[in-house]
Design an enzyme around this catalytic site. Structure first.
Site, PDB file in Angstrom:
ATOM      1  CG  ASP A  19     -27.101  -0.781  -3.483  1.00 47.63           C
ATOM      2  OD1 ASP A  19     -26.782   0.234  -3.574  1.00 47.63           O
ATOM      3  OD2 ASP A  19     -26.174  -1.703  -4.300  1.00 47.63           O
ATOM      4  CD  GLU A  55     -22.464   1.798  -6.725  1.00 50.18           C
ATOM      5  OE1 GLU A  55     -21.570   2.149  -7.231  1.00 50.18           O
ATOM      6  OE2 GLU A  55     -22.187   1.264  -5.533  1.00 50.18           O
ATOM      7  CD  GLU A  56     -21.822  -1.781  -2.994  1.00 47.75           C
ATOM      8  OE1 GLU A  56     -20.941  -2.034  -3.715  1.00 47.75           O
ATOM      9  OE2 GLU A  56     -21.683  -1.027  -1.934  1.00 47.75           O
ATOM     10  NE  ARG A 100      -9.060  13.381  -9.526  1.00 53.96           N
ATOM     11  CZ  ARG A 100      -7.638  13.677  -9.594  1.00 53.96           C
ATOM     12  NH1 ARG A 100      -7.040  14.258  -8.640  1.00 53.96           N
ATOM     13  NH2 ARG A 100      -7.070  13.333 -10.746  1.00 53.96           N
ATOM     14  CG  HIS A 117     -17.236  -3.321  -0.008  1.00 52.90           C
ATOM     15  ND1 HIS A 117     -17.387  -3.740  -1.586  1.00 52.90           N
ATOM     16  CD2 HIS A 117     -18.076  -2.383  -0.182  1.00 52.90           C
ATOM     17  CE1 HIS A 117     -17.966  -3.097  -2.268  1.00 52.90           C
ATOM     18  NE2 HIS A 117     -18.372  -2.018  -1.467  1.00 52.90           N
TER      19      HIS A 117
HETATM   20 ZN   LIG Z   1     -19.410  -0.182  -2.248  1.00 49.81          ZN
HETATM   21 ZN   LIG Z   2     -20.531   2.803  -2.559  1.00 47.97          ZN
END
Ligand SMILES: [Zn+2]
Ligand SMILES: [Zn+2]
Length: 393
Positions: free
Chosen positions: A80, A137-138, A180, A367
């Site tokens: 997305d 997802e956002e 990680r 972003h």
């Molecule tokens: Zn993002």
């Molecule tokens: Zn992302």
């Protein structure tokens, strides 16, 4: 044994083409028909037979059968975009008012690449691979929706892996890869709290119950949870980002609303923060003769990388880019990532693929309207994923 590294490098141009096609048609949330049609078409071209999509189901789930049908590896990519106007000036820049400013276009392209390599190497594939293309997802809603739609069933998944591209972590060079152990990204929860009192004239506060006074006390007290109740060795953030109440200086408002976000890296701290936010709001409102309504919304949990899976993934990364180019991500970020919902269910690992430019002037944060990716690193994603799938015992 198939040379996955070489196969991935040979796909580099195709990966760039896929990414640019996706980049030019960014879509939001669950409203992603063009992207989904594109991904399904490309999977069909490769000969992937079992593609599950539509029928009220969210996202795309495609299976590539391995020799051992009992064992299943999930590989997840989100696809997305964001609602913002692109300002990169790239020839394939989007013009529809949305933008791939987080790199999810590359995630989807790289998962197509992984599928292509695995289809070529099917004869050696030990576990079945479930390719998971995830929307939304956002806003953190895509992963829970896919879980509700049965992404973990039929067949059940044993392990899940994924990656994020870009410049989320500083100090990496293109061509490197970051891993990680343990927490990599934070839980991200939200609250909206409405204090109710009794409005009236600003000159006669004794005849009113002032909700702004409650809100102001609470904004201060909430910071005590982090500074006085959370271990200095744990990470936690409580941010009040909005406060709304009142219309005139000489009016005591009947209600006041605050809104904020809560971030932390462990389930225990997460529970404590929520409990105490609720208690402080309820008790302060009561102490000041008012009442309160609390809306507490859960975002993604903390993203926790499994030790064993991360160990195995790290070994594969070293094989693909060389041990000298594989480094630990030193600090987790307090940003959230809804991959965490998948990793809450089964052991998994999420790694970082740096895609910044050597020329620092071209690097912008995720972003940002000028955000772009160094496409030269794309082959690394599918190489690592495919090699990891082929090395399952
Ligand atoms: Zn993002
Ligand atoms: Zn992302």
């Amino acid at each position: 044994m198939h040379d996955v590294r070489q196969k991935a490098q040979a796909l580099q141009e195709q990966l760039v083409q896929w990414r640019r096609a996706l980049h030019a048609t960014p879509e939001l949330g669950f409203d992603t028909p063009v992207t989904e049609r594109f991904l399904v078409e490309e999977l069909k071209k490769m000969g992937v037979e079992d593609i599950r999509h539509g029928n009220g189901k969210r996202g795309i789930v495609a299976l590539i059968k391995g020799k051992n049908p009992e064992k299943v590896l999930g590989i997840r990519a989100d696809y997305d975009a964001l609602n913002m106007t692109e300002d990169t000036g790239l020839p394939f820049a989007a013009t529809n008012g949305n933008m791939h400013a987080c790199g999810h276009d590359a995630h989807a392209a790289m998962l197509l690449g992984t599928a292509k390599i695995l289809m070529d190497c099917r004869d050696e594939l030990p576990w079945t691979v479930k390719l998971i293309f995830q929307p939304s997802e956002e806003n953190g809603k895509g992963a829970p929706a896919m879980i509700e739609d049965g992404v973990f069933e039929n067949p059940a998944m044993d392990v899940v892996v994924g990656l994020h591209i870009g410049n989320l972590w500083k100090g990496f060079k293109p061509g490197e890869a970051g891993y990680r152990f343990g927490a990599l990204m934070a839980a991200a929860d939200w609250f909206k709290i409405v204090f109710e009192g009794k409005g009236g004239h600003g000159a006669t506060p004794h005849l009113t119950v002032d909700p702004l006074a409650m809100a102001c006390q609470v904004v201060g007290l909430l910071q005590q949870i982090v500074s006085r109740e959370t271990s200095p060795l744990d990470s936690a953030v409580v941010t009040v980002g909005t406060i709304q109440g009142g219309t005139m200086p000489n009016i005591i408002a009947p209600s006041c609303t605050i809104g904020g976000t809560v971030r932390c890296l462990s389930p225990e701290v997460r529970k404590h923060l929520e409990t105490r936010i609720r208690e402080i709001c309820t008790d302060t409102a009561r102490a000041l003769r008012g009442s309160v309504a609390i809306e507490y919304t859960y975002g993604p949990p903390p993203l926790i990388n499994d030790k064993g899976i991360t160990e195995e993934l790290k070994a594969v990364m070293e094989e693909i880019v060389g041990a000298e180019n594989v480094r630990e991500v030193e600090e987790p970020t307090m940003g959230g990532e809804d991959m965490a919902f998948f990793q809450e269910k089964v052991p998994g690992s999420f790694f970082f693929l740096p895609a910044n430019f050597e020329d620092a002037g071209r690097n912008f944060p995720h972003h940002h309207p000028k955000f772009d990716l160094n496409e030269d690193v794309f082959w690394i994603g599918p190489a690592v994923m495919a090699r990891f799938a082929l090395s399952r015992g």
